[in-house]
Design a protein around this motif. Sequence first.
Motif, PDB file in Angstrom:
ATOM      1  N   LEU A   4       0.825  -1.210   0.000  1.00  0.00           N
ATOM      2  CA  LEU A   4       0.000   0.000   0.000  1.00  0.00           C
ATOM      3  C   LEU A   4       0.862   1.264   0.000  1.00  0.00           C
ATOM      4  CD1 LEU A   4      -2.657  -1.036   2.672  1.00  0.00           C
ATOM      5  CD2 LEU A   4      -3.040  -0.851   0.210  1.00  0.00           C
ATOM      6  N   VAL A   5       0.433   2.246  -0.777  1.00  0.00           N
ATOM      7  CA  VAL A   5       1.202   3.484  -0.952  1.00  0.00           C
ATOM      8  C   VAL A   5       0.237   4.673  -0.974  1.00  0.00           C
ATOM      9  CG1 VAL A   5       2.648   4.725  -2.634  1.00  0.00           C
ATOM     10  CG2 VAL A   5       3.056   2.314  -2.216  1.00  0.00           C
ATOM     11  N   ASP A   6       0.732   5.850  -0.555  1.00  0.00           N
ATOM     12  CA  ASP A   6      -0.045   7.075  -0.692  1.00  0.00           C
ATOM     13  C   ASP A   6       0.234   7.722  -2.043  1.00  0.00           C
ATOM     14  OD1 ASP A   6      -1.560   7.545   1.678  1.00  0.00           O
ATOM     15  OD2 ASP A   6       0.294   7.993   2.758  1.00  0.00           O
ATOM     16  N   PHE A   7      -0.818   8.015  -2.787  1.00  0.00           N
ATOM     17  CA  PHE A   7      -0.714   8.912  -3.937  1.00  0.00           C
ATOM     18  C   PHE A   7      -1.621  10.096  -3.612  1.00  0.00           C
ATOM     19  CE2 PHE A   7       0.738   5.003  -5.904  1.00  0.00           C
ATOM     20  CZ  PHE A   7       1.813   5.452  -6.649  1.00  0.00           C
ATOM     21  N   THR A   8      -1.124  11.316  -3.856  1.00  0.00           N
ATOM     22  CA  THR A   8      -1.831  12.508  -3.401  1.00  0.00           C
ATOM     23  C   THR A   8      -2.148  13.427  -4.570  1.00  0.00           C
ATOM     24  OG1 THR A   8      -0.467  12.341  -1.409  1.00  0.00           O
ATOM     25  CG2 THR A   8      -1.831  14.301  -1.638  1.00  0.00           C
ATOM     26  N   PHE A   9      -3.446  13.683  -4.770  1.00  0.00           N
ATOM     27  CA  PHE A   9      -3.863  14.559  -5.861  1.00  0.00           C
ATOM     28  C   PHE A   9      -3.357  15.972  -5.587  1.00  0.00           C
ATOM     29  CE2 PHE A   9      -7.175  16.976  -8.299  1.00  0.00           C
ATOM     30  CZ  PHE A   9      -6.813  16.492  -9.559  1.00  0.00           C
ATOM     31  N   VAL A  10      -2.865  16.625  -6.621  1.00  0.00           N
ATOM     32  CA  VAL A  10      -2.180  17.910  -6.476  1.00  0.00           C
ATOM     33  C   VAL A  10      -3.032  18.963  -5.759  1.00  0.00           C
ATOM     34  CG1 VAL A  10      -2.838  18.727  -8.801  1.00  0.00           C
ATOM     35  CG2 VAL A  10      -0.765  19.628  -7.703  1.00  0.00           C
ATOM     36  N   GLU A  11      -4.345  18.958  -5.965  1.00  0.00           N
ATOM     37  CA  GLU A  11      -5.201  19.962  -5.305  1.00  0.00           C
ATOM     38  C   GLU A  11      -5.217  19.774  -3.784  1.00  0.00           C
ATOM     39  OE1 GLU A  11      -9.115  20.811  -6.796  1.00  0.00           O
ATOM     40  OE2 GLU A  11      -8.455  20.592  -8.874  1.00  0.00           O
ATOM     41  N   ASN A  12      -5.062  18.535  -3.330  1.00  0.00           N
ATOM     42  CA  ASN A  12      -5.001  18.293  -1.883  1.00  0.00           C
ATOM     43  C   ASN A  12      -3.682  18.806  -1.297  1.00  0.00           C
ATOM     44  OD1 ASN A  12      -7.541  17.061  -1.801  1.00  0.00           O
ATOM     45  ND2 ASN A  12      -6.683  15.092  -2.408  1.00  0.00           N
ATOM     46  N   VAL A  13      -2.609  18.661  -2.074  1.00  0.00           N
ATOM     47  CA  VAL A  13      -1.301  19.176  -1.631  1.00  0.00           C
ATOM     48  C   VAL A  13      -1.362  20.702  -1.522  1.00  0.00           C
ATOM     49  CG1 VAL A  13       1.176  19.280  -2.138  1.00  0.00           C
ATOM     50  CG2 VAL A  13      -0.116  17.213  -2.705  1.00  0.00           C
ATOM     51  N   VAL A  14      -1.959  21.333  -2.523  1.00  0.00           N
ATOM     52  CA  VAL A  14      -2.129  22.790  -2.518  1.00  0.00           C
ATOM     53  C   VAL A  14      -2.978  23.214  -1.316  1.00  0.00           C
ATOM     54  CG1 VAL A  14      -3.308  24.680  -3.731  1.00  0.00           C
ATOM     55  CG2 VAL A  14      -1.790  23.148  -4.995  1.00  0.00           C
ATOM     56  N   HIS A  15      -4.061  22.489  -1.075  1.00  0.00           N
ATOM     57  CA  HIS A  15      -4.952  22.780   0.056  1.00  0.00           C
ATOM     58  C   HIS A  15      -4.168  22.741   1.377  1.00  0.00           C
ATOM     59  CE1 HIS A  15      -8.543  23.016   2.435  1.00  0.00           C
ATOM     60  NE2 HIS A  15      -8.474  21.782   2.877  1.00  0.00           N
ATOM     61  N   GLY A  16      -3.297  21.752   1.525  1.00  0.00           N
ATOM     62  CA  GLY A  16      -2.460  21.637   2.724  1.00  0.00           C
ATOM     63  C   GLY A  16      -1.528  22.823   2.889  1.00  0.00           C
ATOM     64  N   HIS A  17      -0.943  23.292   1.780  1.00  0.00           N
ATOM     65  CA  HIS A  17      -0.045  24.455   1.817  1.00  0.00           C
ATOM     66  C   HIS A  17      -0.792  25.718   2.265  1.00  0.00           C
ATOM     67  CE1 HIS A  17       2.816  21.981  -0.394  1.00  0.00           C
ATOM     68  NE2 HIS A  17       3.708  22.960  -0.329  1.00  0.00           N
ATOM     69  N   VAL A  18      -1.981  25.933   1.690  1.00  0.00           N
ATOM     70  CA  VAL A  18      -2.750  27.145   2.001  1.00  0.00           C
ATOM     71  C   VAL A  18      -3.220  27.124   3.461  1.00  0.00           C
ATOM     72  CG1 VAL A  18      -4.804  28.505   1.428  1.00  0.00           C
ATOM     73  CG2 VAL A  18      -3.434  27.482  -0.409  1.00  0.00           C
ATOM     74  N   LEU A  19      -3.695  25.958   3.914  1.00  0.00           N
ATOM     75  CA  LEU A  19      -4.115  25.830   5.320  1.00  0.00           C
ATOM     76  C   LEU A  19      -2.954  26.144   6.260  1.00  0.00           C
ATOM     77  CD1 LEU A  19      -6.292  22.572   5.510  1.00  0.00           C
ATOM     78  CD2 LEU A  19      -7.061  24.906   5.923  1.00  0.00           C
ATOM     79  N   ALA A  20      -1.779  25.578   5.950  1.00  0.00           N
ATOM     80  CA  ALA A  20      -0.592  25.795   6.796  1.00  0.00           C
ATOM     81  C   ALA A  20      -0.258  27.277   6.870  1.00  0.00           C
ATOM     82  CB  ALA A  20       0.591  25.011   6.252  1.00  0.00           C
ATOM     83  N   ALA A  21      -0.294  27.961   5.723  1.00  0.00           N
ATOM     84  CA  ALA A  21       0.025  29.397   5.685  1.00  0.00           C
ATOM     85  C   ALA A  21      -0.961  30.197   6.533  1.00  0.00           C
ATOM     86  CB  ALA A  21       0.006  29.895   4.244  1.00  0.00           C
ATOM     87  N   GLU A  22      -2.241  29.833   6.443  1.00  0.00           N
ATOM     88  CA  GLU A  22      -3.267  30.609   7.149  1.00  0.00           C
ATOM     89  C   GLU A  22      -3.327  30.289   8.642  1.00  0.00           C
ATOM     90  OE1 GLU A  22      -6.799  30.118   4.740  1.00  0.00           O
ATOM     91  OE2 GLU A  22      -5.988  31.424   3.162  1.00  0.00           O
ATOM     92  N   ARG A  23      -2.824  29.114   9.032  1.00  0.00           N
ATOM     93  CA  ARG A  23      -2.787  28.758  10.458  1.00  0.00           C
ATOM     94  C   ARG A  23      -1.468  29.167  11.118  1.00  0.00           C
ATOM     95  NH1 ARG A  23      -7.121  27.497   8.717  1.00  0.00           N
ATOM     96  NH2 ARG A  23      -8.515  25.800   9.371  1.00  0.00           N
ATOM     97  N   LEU A  24      -0.506  29.597  10.313  1.00  0.00           N
ATOM     98  CA  LEU A  24       0.841  29.896  10.814  1.00  0.00           C
ATOM     99  C   LEU A  24       0.872  31.255  11.502  1.00  0.00           C
ATOM    100  CD1 LEU A  24       3.743  28.784  10.916  1.00  0.00           C
ATOM    101  CD2 LEU A  24       4.160  29.797   8.672  1.00  0.00           C
TER     102      LEU A  24
END
Length: 345
Positions: free
Chosen positions: A206-226
């Motif tokens: 089993l492996v994680d594959f991550t759709f690019v929009e979810n990666v972007v969502h994680g970046h934006v959330l991190a910036a706004e919670r920082l």
Amino acid sequence: LVVLHPQSNKRCLVIGGSGFLGRHLVEKLLDRGYSVSVFDICQNDELPSVTFHQGDLCDKQALLSALKDVSLVFHCASPAPASDNRELFERVNIQGTSTVIQACKEAGVQKMVLTSSASVVFEGKDIKNGKESLPYAKKPIDYYTQTKIMQEKLVLEACDRESGFLTVAIRPHGIFGPRDPQLVPILVDTACRGKMKFIIGDGTNLVDFTFVENVVHGHVLAAERLKADSSVCGKAYHITNDEPIRFWDFMSEILVGLGYPAPRYHLPYLFVYGLALLLWMLALLLRPLISFKPTFTPMRVALAGTHHYYSCDRAKDDMGYTPVVSLKEGIKRTVESYPHLRRGA
């Protein structure tokens, strides 16, 4: 009319904004009302309302010029993992990142979000539901991983609440999606050459594959919670689709979706890994005389034949992260975005 997000009334800079992830990030930031500029070594496409700064990561003056009036930086520039150019990895991921940190501090930037990688804890052995508390890989399996570890340490250690320079690292895994220049085109090219017939190991890993929009969502959330008083400061976060899938099932879905046959013959994992190791050592020994690049590197074999999937619990707890696009939908959108790579096209 663009409605500004309450926290986005200041400028942000996306370093590596012309790349696959960077371009998707820029588009999402614009949608959310951010004022965006891009710093990259070359420009792929122009986007209206985006200021482009061309420059080298190791050129502090070029960075300082791009950082004027910027309060938030996303650093997602990195050579492709498939490269074996050690000097390039060290120059971009270590020297470049060190220069970026210095320039950010001099320019008065308040926040920096780094695109790291879940591979910083991967040593070629099984990782199941891995948490961020896992130690960094003591024996990184390629230069990419080795330099990403050093890069992440530089960025997280630079976090300083007192001076007001806050940092966070996002660790995506197996990014895929429309406009990806790596995974799908390489997969199709390999299939066209008749080299996608074999499954390494028993095919159950089993492996994680991550759709690019979810990666972007994680970046934006991190910036706004920082913020100085938040638990996000100075931490790393795994961002995935939170839907581990058998590695070979994922590959098969992409291939079959584009009209190619799925791999069906099994090869023993240890045999293929040993062979890859032998070829890699041979390539190193013969490098002064002859240059050849083995298709199967030990890293690729390990990625194809072991379990490696990660927990998103920390991102859920600290940032309220949940994937915005399911794996099934992500695969569908990705396949549909490559009509030119469809068999017989």
